[in-house]
Write an enzyme that holds these catalytic residues in place. Structure first.
Site, PDB file in Angstrom:
ATOM      1  CB  SER A 278      -8.497   0.791   5.965  1.00  0.00           C
ATOM      2  OG  SER A 278      -8.983   2.095   6.042  1.00  0.00           O
TER       3      SER A 278
ATOM      4  CB  SER B 208      -8.137   3.491   3.050  1.00  0.00           C
ATOM      5  OG  SER B 208      -7.454   3.332   4.342  1.00  0.00           O
TER       6      SER B 208
ATOM      7  CE  LYS C 266      -3.959   2.179   2.964  1.00  0.00           C
ATOM      8  NZ  LYS C 266      -5.023   2.573   4.120  1.00  0.00           N
TER       9      LYS C 266
HETATM   10  N1  GLN Z   1     -13.526   3.790   6.558  1.00  0.00           N
HETATM   11  C1  GLN Z   1     -12.446   4.588   8.148  1.00  0.00           C
HETATM   12  C2  GLN Z   1     -12.192   5.886   7.698  1.00  0.00           C
HETATM   13  O1  GLN Z   1     -12.425   6.253   7.055  1.00  0.00           O
HETATM   14  C3  GLN Z   1     -11.384   3.562   8.271  1.00  0.00           C
HETATM   15  C4  GLN Z   1      -9.989   3.790   7.606  1.00  0.00           C
HETATM   16  C5  GLN Z   1      -8.792   3.193   8.041  1.00  0.00           C
HETATM   17  O2  GLN Z   1      -8.975   1.918   9.030  1.00  0.00           O
HETATM   18  N2  GLN Z   1      -7.706   3.533   7.539  1.00  0.00           N
HETATM   19  O3  GLN Z   1     -11.289   6.530   8.742  1.00  0.00           O
END
Ligand code: GLN
Length: 491
Positions: free
Chosen positions: A191, A167, A92
């Protein structure tokens, strides 16, 4: 939007399960396959499919091929090969690799080439992995759909009109399309788990501190974790075994020994006590997701697990607490991006203050700005007690609630997400509905416990559904055993 290449009309399926890594490694060790040929095969597939999916932002070909050549030389000499010898893996883009673009999905890091490797990158390469490139993600990992990337959304290989989740959408899509055998993602509030469930692959949330965060571009440091995606549970367990462990460069990494997770995942789940929390099967759960997860629970019963209803009554407070704590930490972490030290600098700057504000204004996307504002507000004098402190108190209560549950059961099973992959654009105008969909994942994030999202069938329309298996701190082995049982049942 990513342009649809002519590849869309070819017969090649977008989804494709990677060959298990132990089999690939054996091929390489037996000199039936060369690591270099395997890498080239993966790059060729990326070239064909990535224009449609937009899963990779950049490739690290030179470094990957040099590593593959090293593995081939070892194999040719008949030397023992490390556990990930020749295995193509994606990383990532919030994780740094020396000299390679590391944008975190943000325009503000355009052109930034970090001078060092993240610990996880070093560990993967030391174990023989061939790192193919960097995967797309929501900007600074803020999002649940990958639509917040400055470099365009990723498309879900199971249905390209739909989001891959986020994400870590690029990593999940890369594994689902067999553009990598495994991938690294990060999970702050879901994410890894949520995109794994949307794309039909396995995703692991390791215990907070199990994996070093050194070299991770921070979002919310008390919540951020790095973990693997893979096409099957055993492969995910194998990769966790490689990246886990204490690191002097990350003071929050724990000293607990790293278990042989792959071997542990081979143990039958028979006799394990599994809790089913009523709050995760309440209002808001899509009936098709519920049906698939219930079939998964049935499979666990068949496998000899003992199912118990449990209650986690404070679950409903998790989303507001998470979005206060995560944004507060983000507002502090993102202060370092000022146009001076990293990446993008606005050309519209006559004064120093102007340079800071123009660079941040032009470099950050709307969601990142929203979070910096929210987080700064939550931390400001006069509001701190009402918001940030309250959220921390909720966090403690949620963690204690999990600990009480784990006194009675070995693992908990829930849907990973209340809905299957939604359509591109469906939620972009409504951030609150996007936040609310994180309800089942943010709880474990706040509590620091570990979990796995394992594929658990599909909706009648063929959209993948994931089951979340949660376990106590450092009990990844238990989560893997349960996930393996669901996988083996082929729900
Ligand atoms: N969807 C969550 C957010 O927008 C988690 C994102 C993540 O785990 N990086 O913060």
């Amino acid at each position: 939007m990513a342009p649809l290449a002519s590849g869309a009309r070819t017969a090649e399926a977008l989804t494709e399960r990677p060959t298990p890594l132990a089999a690939l490694r054996q091929e390489i060790a037996g000199r039936r396959t060369k690591a270099s040929d395997l890498a080239s095969e993966y790059y060729a597939r990326i070239e064909r499919k990535n224009p449609q999916l937009n899963a990779f932002l950049s490739l690290t070909k030179e470094r990957a091929l040099a590593q593959a050549a090293r593995i081939d030389a070892l194999a040719a000499r008949g030397d023992p090969l490390p556990v990930l010898a020749g295995i193509p893996i994606a990383v990532k883009d919030v994780l740094v690799m020396q000299g390679a673009p590391s944008t975190a999905g943000s325009k503000i890091l355009q052109g930034y080439r970090p001078p060092y490797d993240a610990t996880v990158v070093k560990r993967l390469e030391a174990a023989g992995a061939v790192l193919l490139g960097k995967t797309n993600c929501d900007e600074f990992a803020m999002g649940s759909s990958n639509e917040n990337s400055a470099y365009g959304p990723v498309r879900n290989p199971a249905d390209t009109e739909r989001v891959p989740g986020g994400s870590s959408g690029g990593s999940a899509a890369a594994v689902a399309a067999n553009l990598a055998v495994a991938a690294l993602g990060t999970d702050t509030g879901g994410s890894i788990r949520q995109p794994a469930s949307f794309c039909g692959v396995v995703g692991v949330l390791p215990t907070y501190g199990r994996v070093s965060r050194y070299g991770l571009i921070a979002f919310a440091s008390s919540l951020d974790r790095i973990g693997p995606f893979a096409g099957n549970v055993r492969d995910a367990a194998t990769v966790l075994g490689v990246i886990g462990g204490h690191d002097p460069c990350d003071a929050t990494s724990v000293r607990a020994p790293v278990e042989d997770y792959a071997a542990a995942s081979d143990k039958p789940a028979e006799g394990l006590r599994i809790g089913v929390p009523a709050e995760y099967f309440a209002e808001g759960l899509d009936p098709e997701v519920r049906a698939a997860v219930e079939r998964g629970i049935g499979a666990l019963k068949e496998a000899g697990c003992i199912l118990k209803p449990v209650h986690l009554p404070h679950t409903k407070y998790a989303v507001p607490a998470y979005y206060l704590i995560a944004t507060a930490e983000a507002s502090a972490n993102l202060a370092r991006f000022d146009g001076v030290r990293y990446g993008y600098r606005s050309p519209r700057s006559e004064t120093l203050a102007g340079m800071y504000s123009h660079s941040r204004d032009e470099g950050f996307g709307a969601e990142v700005k929203r979070r910096i504002l929210l987080g700064t507000y939550a931390l400001s004098a006069g509001y701190y007690d009402a918001y940030y402190r309250k959220a921390q108190q909720v966090r403690r209560i949620l963690a204690e609630e999990f600990l009480r549950a784990f006194a009675e059961v070995d693992a908990l099973v829930t849907p990973t997400s209340p809905v299957p992959a939604f359509r591109l654009g469906e939620k972009t105008d409504d951030p609150v509905s996007m936040y609310l969909a994180d309800i089942y994942t943010v709880t474990a994030s706040l509590a620091g416990i570990c979990g796995v999202s394992v594929p658990c069938g599909a909706t009648p329309a063929g959209l993948p559904v994931g089951m979340q298996v949660l376990a106590m701190h450092l009990r990844e082995s238990t989560a893997f055993r349960v996930a393996r049982a669901v996988e083996a049942a082929g729900v």
